[in-house]
Design a protein around this motif. Structure first.
Motif, PDB file in Angstrom:
ATOM      1  N   PRO A 218       4.817  20.591   3.720  1.00 14.72           N
ATOM      2  CA  PRO A 218       4.731  19.187   3.292  1.00 14.72           C
ATOM      3  C   PRO A 218       4.707  19.074   1.774  1.00 14.72           C
ATOM      4  CG  PRO A 218       2.591  19.972   4.002  1.00 14.72           C
ATOM      5  CD  PRO A 218       3.559  21.086   4.297  1.00 14.72           C
ATOM      6  N   CYS A 219       5.014  17.869   1.290  1.00 11.81           N
ATOM      7  CA  CYS A 219       5.004  17.628  -0.162  1.00 11.81           C
ATOM      8  C   CYS A 219       3.594  17.756  -0.735  1.00 11.81           C
ATOM      9  CB  CYS A 219       5.548  16.235  -0.469  1.00 11.81           C
ATOM     10  SG  CYS A 219       7.252  15.968   0.011  1.00 11.81           S
ATOM     11  N   CYS A 220       2.605  17.309   0.030  1.00 15.78           N
ATOM     12  CA  CYS A 220       1.230  17.277  -0.480  1.00 15.78           C
ATOM     13  C   CYS A 220       0.306  17.920   0.548  1.00 15.78           C
ATOM     14  CB  CYS A 220       0.821  15.837  -0.769  1.00 15.78           C
ATOM     15  SG  CYS A 220      -0.798  15.670  -1.545  1.00 15.78           S
ATOM     16  N   PRO A 221       0.170  19.244   0.529  1.00 10.67           N
ATOM     17  CA  PRO A 221      -0.628  19.932   1.560  1.00 10.67           C
ATOM     18  C   PRO A 221      -2.121  19.944   1.246  1.00 10.67           C
ATOM     19  CG  PRO A 221       0.357  21.538   0.101  1.00 10.67           C
ATOM     20  CD  PRO A 221       0.824  20.193  -0.387  1.00 10.67           C
ATOM     21  N   PHE A 222      -2.745  18.764   1.289  1.00 15.01           N
ATOM     22  CA  PHE A 222      -4.168  18.663   0.980  1.00 15.01           C
ATOM     23  C   PHE A 222      -4.888  17.964   2.119  1.00 15.01           C
ATOM     24  CE2 PHE A 222      -2.110  18.901  -3.161  1.00 15.01           C
ATOM     25  CZ  PHE A 222      -2.862  19.866  -3.794  1.00 15.01           C
ATOM     26  N   GLN A 223      -6.132  18.385   2.350  1.00 18.77           N
ATOM     27  CA  GLN A 223      -6.995  17.746   3.339  1.00 18.77           C
ATOM     28  C   GLN A 223      -8.230  17.208   2.631  1.00 18.77           C
ATOM     29  OE1 GLN A 223      -7.434  21.202   5.896  1.00 18.77           O
ATOM     30  NE2 GLN A 223      -6.457  20.132   7.592  1.00 18.77           N
ATOM     31  N   THR A 224      -8.683  16.028   3.054  1.00 11.82           N
ATOM     32  CA  THR A 224      -9.903  15.433   2.514  1.00 11.82           C
ATOM     33  C   THR A 224     -10.684  14.807   3.662  1.00 11.82           C
ATOM     34  OG1 THR A 224      -8.929  13.252   2.125  1.00 11.82           O
ATOM     35  CG2 THR A 224      -8.696  14.887   0.352  1.00 11.82           C
ATOM     36  N   VAL A 225     -11.884  14.329   3.347  1.00 10.73           N
ATOM     37  CA  VAL A 225     -12.689  13.651   4.359  1.00 10.73           C
ATOM     38  C   VAL A 225     -11.957  12.436   4.895  1.00 10.73           C
ATOM     39  CG1 VAL A 225     -14.860  12.432   4.756  1.00 10.73           C
ATOM     40  CG2 VAL A 225     -14.832  14.465   3.313  1.00 10.73           C
ATOM     41  N   CYS A 226     -11.198  11.765   4.024  1.00  8.91           N
ATOM     42  CA  CYS A 226     -10.454  10.575   4.438  1.00  8.91           C
ATOM     43  C   CYS A 226      -9.136  10.921   5.128  1.00  8.91           C
ATOM     44  CB  CYS A 226     -10.175   9.687   3.226  1.00  8.91           C
ATOM     45  SG  CYS A 226     -11.660   9.076   2.411  1.00  8.91           S
ATOM     46  N   CYS A 227      -8.703  12.160   4.990  1.00  8.52           N
ATOM     47  CA  CYS A 227      -7.430  12.578   5.571  1.00  8.52           C
ATOM     48  C   CYS A 227      -7.590  13.973   6.176  1.00  8.52           C
ATOM     49  CB  CYS A 227      -6.339  12.561   4.500  1.00  8.52           C
ATOM     50  SG  CYS A 227      -4.685  12.858   5.133  1.00  8.52           S
ATOM     51  N   PRO A 228      -8.322  14.074   7.308  1.00  7.39           N
ATOM     52  CA  PRO A 228      -8.662  15.387   7.864  1.00  7.39           C
ATOM     53  C   PRO A 228      -7.648  15.947   8.866  1.00  7.39           C
ATOM     54  CG  PRO A 228      -9.839  13.699   9.055  1.00  7.39           C
ATOM     55  CD  PRO A 228      -9.011  12.985   8.023  1.00  7.39           C
ATOM     56  N   GLU A 229      -6.484  15.303   8.993  1.00  9.50           N
ATOM     57  CA  GLU A 229      -5.515  15.785   9.978  1.00  9.50           C
ATOM     58  C   GLU A 229      -5.038  17.187   9.633  1.00  9.50           C
ATOM     59  OE1 GLU A 229      -5.262  12.856   8.473  1.00  9.50           O
ATOM     60  OE2 GLU A 229      -5.672  11.414  10.094  1.00  9.50           O
ATOM     61  N   ASP A 230      -4.604  17.905  10.658  1.00  9.79           N
ATOM     62  CA  ASP A 230      -4.031  19.232  10.434  1.00  9.79           C
ATOM     63  C   ASP A 230      -2.811  19.133   9.523  1.00  9.79           C
ATOM     64  OD1 ASP A 230      -5.948  20.130  12.147  1.00  9.79           O
ATOM     65  OD2 ASP A 230      -4.570  20.649  13.778  1.00  9.79           O
ATOM     66  N   ILE A 231      -2.617  20.148   8.697  1.00  9.51           N
ATOM     67  CA  ILE A 231      -1.437  20.223   7.835  1.00  9.51           C
ATOM     68  C   ILE A 231      -0.431  21.131   8.505  1.00  9.51           C
ATOM     69  CG2 ILE A 231      -0.570  20.839   5.546  1.00  9.51           C
ATOM     70  CD1 ILE A 231      -3.392  20.436   4.472  1.00  9.51           C
ATOM     71  N   ASP A 232       0.715  20.576   8.874  1.00  5.27           N
ATOM     72  CA  ASP A 232       1.715  21.307   9.638  1.00  5.27           C
ATOM     73  C   ASP A 232       2.794  21.905   8.742  1.00  5.27           C
ATOM     74  OD1 ASP A 232       0.636  20.869  12.214  1.00  5.27           O
ATOM     75  OD2 ASP A 232       1.517  18.862  12.286  1.00  5.27           O
ATOM     76  N   PHE A 233       3.168  23.140   9.074  1.00  7.54           N
ATOM     77  CA  PHE A 233       4.296  23.824   8.454  1.00  7.54           C
ATOM     78  C   PHE A 233       5.268  24.179   9.588  1.00  7.54           C
ATOM     79  CE2 PHE A 233       0.883  24.230   5.508  1.00  7.54           C
ATOM     80  CZ  PHE A 233       1.446  24.325   4.238  1.00  7.54           C
ATOM     81  N   PRO A 234       6.235  23.277   9.888  1.00  5.63           N
ATOM     82  CA  PRO A 234       7.149  23.525  11.009  1.00  5.63           C
ATOM     83  C   PRO A 234       8.012  24.762  10.774  1.00  5.63           C
ATOM     84  CG  PRO A 234       7.218  21.227  10.292  1.00  5.63           C
ATOM     85  CD  PRO A 234       6.469  21.983   9.247  1.00  5.63           C
ATOM     86  N   ILE A 235       8.209  25.539  11.824  1.00  2.00           N
ATOM     87  CA  ILE A 235       9.066  26.726  11.780  1.00  2.00           C
ATOM     88  C   ILE A 235      10.357  26.382  12.519  1.00  2.00           C
ATOM     89  CG2 ILE A 235       9.264  29.169  12.360  1.00  2.00           C
ATOM     90  CD1 ILE A 235       6.156  29.189  12.558  1.00  2.00           C
ATOM     91  N   THR A 236      11.499  26.510  11.830  1.00  2.00           N
ATOM     92  CA  THR A 236      12.780  26.165  12.429  1.00  2.00           C
ATOM     93  C   THR A 236      13.738  27.348  12.324  1.00  2.00           C
ATOM     94  OG1 THR A 236      13.818  25.329  10.395  1.00  2.00           O
ATOM     95  CG2 THR A 236      12.428  23.792  11.635  1.00  2.00           C
ATOM     96  N   ASP A 237      14.896  27.202  12.984  1.00  2.00           N
ATOM     97  CA  ASP A 237      15.965  28.167  12.767  1.00  2.00           C
ATOM     98  C   ASP A 237      16.564  27.929  11.382  1.00  2.00           C
ATOM     99  OD1 ASP A 237      17.387  25.826  13.099  1.00  2.00           O
ATOM    100  OD2 ASP A 237      18.735  26.598  14.632  1.00  2.00           O
TER     101      ASP A 237
END
Length: 248
Positions: free
Chosen positions: A166-185
């Motif tokens: 992602p462009c902004c791979p940060f987590q905070t209390v207000c934004c606690p969702e998992d940070i995904d790094f999709p693996i593709t072909d």
């Protein structure tokens, strides 16, 4: 989620190597039927109290929270103290019988892995060996304008998978969702897996640097490919989140 050794792995170790993969450590056959792996970095009290960069350690778990492998970093004290983001290392992965089954290694680089100069002399490259001495592939950073870009190659240097973070791979209390790094072909058309940096709670994220990841992939993928994807998880850890820890 608890972390305790899986009791059934010793029976798995008695299995023969997978067909078509000569020399593969037998204990890795436990990975053959998995579609998910959890990687939890161990909490280091000395590092939290003093800020002194210690060697990273990780528990590799199945989806039931049972430890199936353990990973220990070997690196230079000088590089950890003065070049923590750029340090070279070897990650030794052992099974529950303390037998080393895989090794992830990276050389020290003065400049590593930034988006604009991710390739060439500045490439962050992790070599994956299983068993030690048998290269099964490499994971390298690639160029991009702002997103983290990772490319995965097999032993013959064939481009197998690509990861765009992602462009902004940060987590905070207000934004606690998992940070995904999709693996593709390589064509980016087919998604084959995912690396998710998981939120561990406000206190854990604020006062410790022990991250937790979830790696998913198809259960019928070859063990070698699963091992390469596990290596890409550690590249994401050192490239993105180790850097965030030191900047913080």
């Amino acid at each position: 989620m608890s972390s305790f050794p899986v009791a059934t792995q010793p029976q798995k170790m008695e299995m023969t190597a997978a067909p078509g993969v000569p020399g593969l450590p037998p204990s890795l056959q436990y990975m053959a039927g998995l579609d998910q792996i959890i990687v939890k970095q161990k909490f280091e009290a000395l590092e939290v109290l003093t800020g002194f960069e210690t060697r990273n350690r990780y528990a590799v778990l199945n989806n039931q929270g049972q430890q199936i492998f353990f990973v220990q970093e070997e690196s230079s004290l000088c590089e950890r103290c003065f070049f923590p983001q750029n340090r070279g290392f070897q990650l030794h992965m052992t099974d529950n019988n303390s037998v080393e089954v895989m090794q992830f290694s990276r050389e020290f680089k003065c400049c590593t892995g930034c988006c604009w100069c991710g390739e060439g002399c500045c490439s962050m490259t992790i070599n994956v060996e299983s068993p030690v001495g048998r290269i099964i592939g490499r994971i390298r950073t690639g160029n991009s304008k702002w997103k983290n870009h990772v490319q995965i190659f097999d032993a013959a240097d064939n481009h197998m998978f690509t990861i765009w973070g992602p462009c902004c791979p940060f987590q905070t209390v207000c934004c606690p969702e998992d940070i995904d790094f999709p693996i593709t072909d390589p064509s980016l058309q087919t998604r084959v897996g995912n690396i998710a940096k998981q939120w561990r709670g406000c206190c854990a994220e604020s006062f410790t640097d022990a991250d937790q990841y979830c790696l998913t992939f198809p259960p019928d993928m070859t063990v070698d490919c699963k091992a390469l994807l596990l290596g890409s998880l550690f590249l994401v850890e050192y490239l993105v989140f180790e850097r965030q820890k030191k900047n913080n």
